[in-house]
Design a protein around this motif. Structure first.
Motif, PDB file in Angstrom:
ATOM      1  N   LEU A  28      82.608  74.164  44.593  1.00  0.00           N
ATOM      2  CA  LEU A  28      82.007  72.876  44.909  1.00  0.00           C
ATOM      3  C   LEU A  28      80.593  72.820  44.398  1.00  0.00           C
ATOM      4  O   LEU A  28      80.127  71.822  43.896  1.00  0.00           O
ATOM      5  N   GLN A  32      78.681  70.265  42.008  1.00  0.00           N
ATOM      6  CA  GLN A  32      77.426  69.606  42.368  1.00  0.00           C
ATOM      7  C   GLN A  32      76.407  69.793  41.277  1.00  0.00           C
ATOM      8  O   GLN A  32      75.721  68.881  40.882  1.00  0.00           O
ATOM      9  N   GLU A  36      74.525  66.604  39.637  1.00  0.00           N
ATOM     10  CA  GLU A  36      73.096  66.314  39.737  1.00  0.00           C
ATOM     11  C   GLU A  36      72.350  67.564  39.365  1.00  0.00           C
ATOM     12  O   GLU A  36      72.237  68.494  40.147  1.00  0.00           O
ATOM     13  N   LYS A  39      69.388  68.587  41.447  1.00  0.00           N
ATOM     14  CA  LYS A  39      69.540  68.568  42.891  1.00  0.00           C
ATOM     15  C   LYS A  39      69.171  69.891  43.515  1.00  0.00           C
ATOM     16  O   LYS A  39      68.423  69.979  44.440  1.00  0.00           O
ATOM     17  N   GLU A  40      69.732  70.913  42.990  1.00  0.00           N
ATOM     18  CA  GLU A  40      69.538  72.220  43.620  1.00  0.00           C
ATOM     19  C   GLU A  40      68.742  73.098  42.693  1.00  0.00           C
ATOM     20  O   GLU A  40      68.870  73.038  41.490  1.00  0.00           O
ATOM     21  N   SER A  45      73.538  75.351  47.398  1.00  0.00           N
ATOM     22  CA  SER A  45      72.984  74.664  48.554  1.00  0.00           C
ATOM     23  C   SER A  45      72.881  75.617  49.739  1.00  0.00           C
ATOM     24  O   SER A  45      73.814  76.340  50.053  1.00  0.00           O
ATOM     25  N   VAL A  46      71.743  75.621  50.338  1.00  0.00           N
ATOM     26  CA  VAL A  46      71.572  76.509  51.474  1.00  0.00           C
ATOM     27  C   VAL A  46      72.215  75.968  52.722  1.00  0.00           C
ATOM     28  O   VAL A  46      72.290  76.630  53.728  1.00  0.00           O
ATOM     29  N   PHE A  47      72.670  74.758  52.658  1.00  0.00           N
ATOM     30  CA  PHE A  47      73.233  74.166  53.853  1.00  0.00           C
ATOM     31  C   PHE A  47      74.697  74.460  53.968  1.00  0.00           C
ATOM     32  O   PHE A  47      75.413  73.816  54.695  1.00  0.00           O
ATOM     33  N   LEU A 462      55.769  67.130  46.856  1.00  0.00           N
ATOM     34  CA  LEU A 462      56.889  67.485  45.982  1.00  0.00           C
ATOM     35  C   LEU A 462      56.974  66.531  44.814  1.00  0.00           C
ATOM     36  O   LEU A 462      57.240  66.908  43.690  1.00  0.00           O
ATOM     37  N   SER A 523      63.091  71.493  46.307  1.00  0.00           N
ATOM     38  CA  SER A 523      63.478  70.563  45.257  1.00  0.00           C
ATOM     39  C   SER A 523      62.996  69.176  45.589  1.00  0.00           C
ATOM     40  O   SER A 523      62.852  68.812  46.741  1.00  0.00           O
ATOM     41  N   VAL A 525      63.523  65.274  45.530  1.00  0.00           N
ATOM     42  CA  VAL A 525      64.604  64.297  45.408  1.00  0.00           C
ATOM     43  C   VAL A 525      64.095  63.010  44.825  1.00  0.00           C
ATOM     44  O   VAL A 525      64.833  62.108  44.527  1.00  0.00           O
ATOM     45  N   ASN A 528      65.233  61.108  41.556  1.00  0.00           N
ATOM     46  CA  ASN A 528      66.525  60.442  41.417  1.00  0.00           C
ATOM     47  C   ASN A 528      66.390  59.079  40.808  1.00  0.00           C
ATOM     48  O   ASN A 528      67.296  58.277  40.858  1.00  0.00           O
ATOM     49  N   ARG A 530      64.174  56.894  41.810  1.00  0.00           N
ATOM     50  CA  ARG A 530      63.780  55.908  42.792  1.00  0.00           C
ATOM     51  C   ARG A 530      62.604  55.134  42.273  1.00  0.00           C
ATOM     52  O   ARG A 530      61.741  55.675  41.594  1.00  0.00           O
TER      53      ARG A 530
END
Lengths: 619, 263
Positions: A28, A32, A36, A39-40, A45-47, A462, A523, A525, A528, A530
């Motif tokens: 996965l 990911q 992106e 993203k990491e 991902s640490v989650f 950041l 990281s 975000v 993105n 925005r």
């Protein structure tokens, strides 16, 4: 629950593709990463729980799930329990996979089952189930219990079940025996007794009754007599106490009456001087009645001083039987005063619950004094004229006088219990408005925001980090000065309304800047795409890594106290100016103030930092 | 501006993208976004009624700024956006009421949820289910919040009167356990300014300020409320500014270090 059960299948569906569950996550993550890129950072991902599955936990879970009682519980509770015990999702899913769905047969699988993997396990379970099934053909209920067992592997479990079955059987047997044998004997015994009893009266009159019976009878009679005596004495006591109480009440009444009489006479003198005698007379009428009112059953006072008295005043105290209520209807203020006084002192005095009366002139009110069965008197008064004097009426009351005056204000519900009852019945308590909170236009477009969103304090650093890496090296205080000048802001930290606050933000930014150099692996975000790439002056930054800044911040407390003399006006001015400043600052930063704010305000000294702290208090 | 609702509002969250938009969580299970810039008659602008039971909290995504989470007593969390009339996703894994959900301040797709089934879960919206399960407490977890500066640290507040701080990279053991409340801790909030400072409010009517990096973590205690203190927040704009509210129908805004009741 449907969705719940669909969740475990999802990961398990993936599992067949990847024999080891640990591979799932990296797979996965790869996706990911491709999706992106930014993203990491380098680790996935640490989650995500990247621990390998713990076999011992899985074993425990399997045992847990194999328990018959657990099998009877909903799936979600089992999952929840395992989760609470600290199992990861993969472990739980693995355990669920290993424990097959409940089979209708019993299992006496030996301990070898635990050593086999999942496939072998299920097959091993099925084998012992057949032979063990023949063990207990006779008992129906125990078999039913055992059929739920499923894939037990422990030998002693079946032993326990066997024992349970045997016990149940024996219990059933004894019950049957009991019914069959003992009951008839009981019945015959009872019949005999009855026969004997029928014979007895006859026998007694003729023959000598047995001693025991005589003694029993005597004892019974004695007991009854004693009970009667006790009862009688108790009643006497009660009545005595009642009498005492009433006597006291009467004494109080009398005393107050004397006083009231005097005041009354004065009051009446004011109204009509020559009526005194009549009033006195009528008041005197009270006394004998009160004197005679030794018992609650006959307290009746009628009190009608209406001789030429335009204000009709009627006082009726009546207590009838158990629904004793004393209703006082008062018309005139003076009489009101009197009766307030009276009731407060006299009647209320008996119980001691005083109520406050709001005085309304020329408003007929009802003062209702309810006497409960236990001769307690409580006063409750409803006055709706001002809509707020609202007392809880005892539920034991039998008479609830309606308010003679209803005010326009919505009457408050009588008590919380009544409100709840009303709501349960579906009514709305009167003091709740019905508000229509549905959207009037479901497709209402959202208004255009006036203020562009700004990054959070922790984000800002950041964002700066990623978007301004190149510019990071630039250090200039010139930029800051120019900003100051552009905004027409002075360098005063104390007096000016929004400058210091704004300035401080800049300080914070730089602190963050240097801090971010130390930071690793956070990281951003904000890349993105925005629109909010506002490297504009943000509010307050997260923790400061710079030691001197940290120290400065930690000084806070003493300097806080010093600076508290700023006035409220300044505060208001500040807050109102803030939005303006923000907008202006936004434009400036957009135009290119970014680089400027980036750099070296690190030279800004501690003073500023301290002062910032100070002014924050005031804000 | 007063906005009237028929039912109890359980939580409110300001939009990150709009200065006048706020999301209200209503006790009947609906989400009502209100736009304060619009006249009162056109508010609320929507009503998303998808939850079967009360919504206990809403949280706006601070990173993506267009979506928000609603956590409900019907065991689900719903991800919604303003422009859609229905929810985008529903996360149903908890076994009991979800008391709160909080977005990760750095990662716009990660959020954590705290539930009455005694677990806190970490989710990724890109994943079908939760990615981590933290059996954080032995009792119901009433609130959770992320550390604003360290994106791997999360704090959970529970009925067992404690707040535990966890690092998700090593979630078996908490980093810190903060005891000191007399009753269940209702809400925790990390400070936006100081990464290790947590504000919490509890049913023991106090608001406490903690710093779990410090030896004795309790750095402030305010017992200005006369009733349960149920909400606390720290200002993003002003460091040290705290706001709290409680069942005594009062809202206090004060600076850390001062007396909340001082005028």
């Amino acid at each position: 629950m449907a969705t719940e059960s669909s969740v475990p299948p999802n990961p398990t569906d993936q599992k067949p593709q990847n024999p080891a569950s640990e591979v799932v996550q990296p797979t996965l993550e790869n996706q990911q990463d491709m999706a992106e890129a930014s993203k990491e950072s380098s680790p996935p991902s640490v989650f995500v729980n990247s621990e390998p599955m713990r076999e011992d936990q899985v074993q425990n879970a399997v045992k847990f799930l194999s328990h018959p009682r657990v099998r009877g519980s909903p799936v979600i509770y089992r999952r929840s329990f395992l989760e609470r015990k600290g199992l990861t999702k993969e472990e739980i899913d693995e355990a669920f996979r290993r424990v097959p769905d409940p089979t209708p047969t019993i299992s006496n699988a030996p301990t070898t089952v635990t050593n086999q993997d999942s496939h072998a396990k299920s097959s091993a379970n099925i084998n012992p189930q057949a032979p063990s099934q023949s063990l207990q053909p006779a008992v129906v209920t125990p078999a039913g219990v055992i059929s739920k067992v499923g894939t037990f592997s422990r030998f002693h479990w079946s032993h326990a079940l066997l024992a349970v079955g045997v016990l149940a059987a024996s219990g059933a047997g004894t019950a049957v025996l009991f019914k069959k044998t003992i009951i008839p004997t009981l019945k015959s015994w009872i019949r005999k007794v009855v026969m004997e009893e029928e014979e007895d009266p006859v026998a007694k009159s003729n023959s000598k009754p047995s001693l025991t019976e005589e003694a029993a009878a005597a004892a019974k009679a004695a007991a009854a007599a004693a009970a009667e005596v006790a009862q009688a004495s108790q009643e006497m006591l009660v009545s005595k106490t009642e009498e005492n109480r009433y006597f006291k009440e009467l004494m109080d009444l009398l005393g107050v009456q004397v006083r009231e009489m005097k005041s009354m006479s004065k009051a009446i003198q004011k109204l009509e001087g020559r009526r005194e005698a009549i009033v006195d007379y009528t008041l005197e009428n009270l006394f004998p009645l009160l004197l005679s009112a030794k018992c609650t059953l006959s307290l009746y006072i009628s009190f009608l001083p209406t001789v030429d008295n335009p204000e009709r005043t009627e006082v009726q105290f009546f207590s009838i039987g158990s629904c004793k209520s004393i209703i006082v209807e008062v018309v005139t203020p003076e009489w009101v005063d009197y009766f307030e006084h009276l009731t407060e002192r006299n009647i209320v005095g008996l119980k001691g619950s005083a109520t406050t009366f709001s005085r309304q002139s020329n408003t007929p009110r009802r003062i209702s004094i309810a006497e409960q069965d236990d001769h307690r008197v409580s006063v409750s008064r409803q006055s709706y004229a001002n809509g707020n004097a609202d007392f809880d009426l005892r539920s034991g009351r039998s008479s609830s006088p309606p308010a003679t005056v209803e005010s326009s204000v919505a009457p408050h519900p009588k008590s919380y219990a009544e409100s709840v009852a009303m709501v349960q019945r579906g009514e709305r308590p009167p003091n709740i408005r019905k508000i229509n909170d549905l959207p009037s236009n479901p497709n209402q477009p959202v208004s255009i925001p006036h203020i562009t969103p700004r990054p959070q304090p922790w984000e800002f650093g950041l964002a700066q980090n990623t978007s301004n890496h190149v510019l990071h090296s630039q250090e200039s205080s010139d930029g800051l000065d120019s900003i100051f000048q552009d905004n027409g802001l002075g360098n005063q930290l104390n007096g000016d309304s929004s400058v210091p606050w704004w300035q401080r933000k800049n300080v914070r930014i730089t602190e963050i800047e240097s801090e971010d150099e130390h930071k690793t692996g956070s990281s951003s975000v904000l890349t993105n795409g925005r629109p909010v790439q506002r490297s504009w002056v943000p509010p307050q930054p997260p923790p400061v890594v710079m030691p001197e800044a940290a120290a400065a911040i930690r000084q806070p407390k003493k300097s806080l106290i010093q600076k508290e003399e700023l006035t409220d006006d300044q505060l208001l001015a500040r807050s109102s100016d803030i939005t303006d400043e923000l907008q202006r600052i936004t434009k400036i930063s957009e135009s290119g103030g970014v680089e400027e704010t980036n750099g070296g305000i690190s030279e800004l000294n501690r003073n500023e930092i301290q002062n910032e702290d100070n002014s924050y208090i005031e804000t | 501006m007063k906005l009237a609702v028929t039912l109890l509002l359980k939580d409110v969250s300001w939009s990150e993208s709009h200065d006048s938009l706020l999301i209200a969580a209503v006790a009947d299970g609906s989400i009502k976004p209100y736009d304060l810039a619009l006249p009162i008659t056109s508010n609320p602008i929507r009503s998303l009624h998808e939850h079967a039971r009360e919504i206990h909290s809403v949280d706006y995504n601070t990173v993506r700024k267009d979506s928000f989470l609603s956590s409900s007593w019907d065991d689900t969390i719903k991800l919604c956006t303003i422009d859609r009339p229905t929810s985008v996703r529903t996360f149903k894994e908890h076994a009991y009421c979800v008391y709160s959900a909080a977005w990760n301040p750095q990662h716009g797709d990660v959020f954590a949820s705290a539930s009455g089934d005694c677990t806190a879960r970490i989710w990724d919206v890109r994943e079908p289910g939760s990615t981590m399960i933290l059996p954080a407490h032995e009792f119901e977890i009433l609130s959770c919040d992320w550390n604003k500066s360290d994106d791997c640290i999360i704090a959970t507040a529970s009925v067992d009167k404690s707040i535990k701080v966890w690092d998700v990279r090593n979630f078996r053991v908490p980093i810190a356990v903060l005891n000191g409340h007399g009753y269940a801790v209702r809400k925790v909030k990390f400070s936006p300014h100081r990464g290790s400072v947590i504000a919490s409010c509890s049913y023991d009517m106090t608001v406490c300020l903690w710093d779990y990096m410090v030896e004795d973590s309790l750095i402030g205690r305010y017992d200005h409320h006369m009733e349960f203190a149920i909400g606390v927040d720290m200002s993003v704009l002003v460091e040290g500014l705290l706001a709290s509210t409680g069942w005594d129908e009062l809202v206090y805004v004060w600076q850390h270090g001062t007396d909340p009741r001082a005028p």
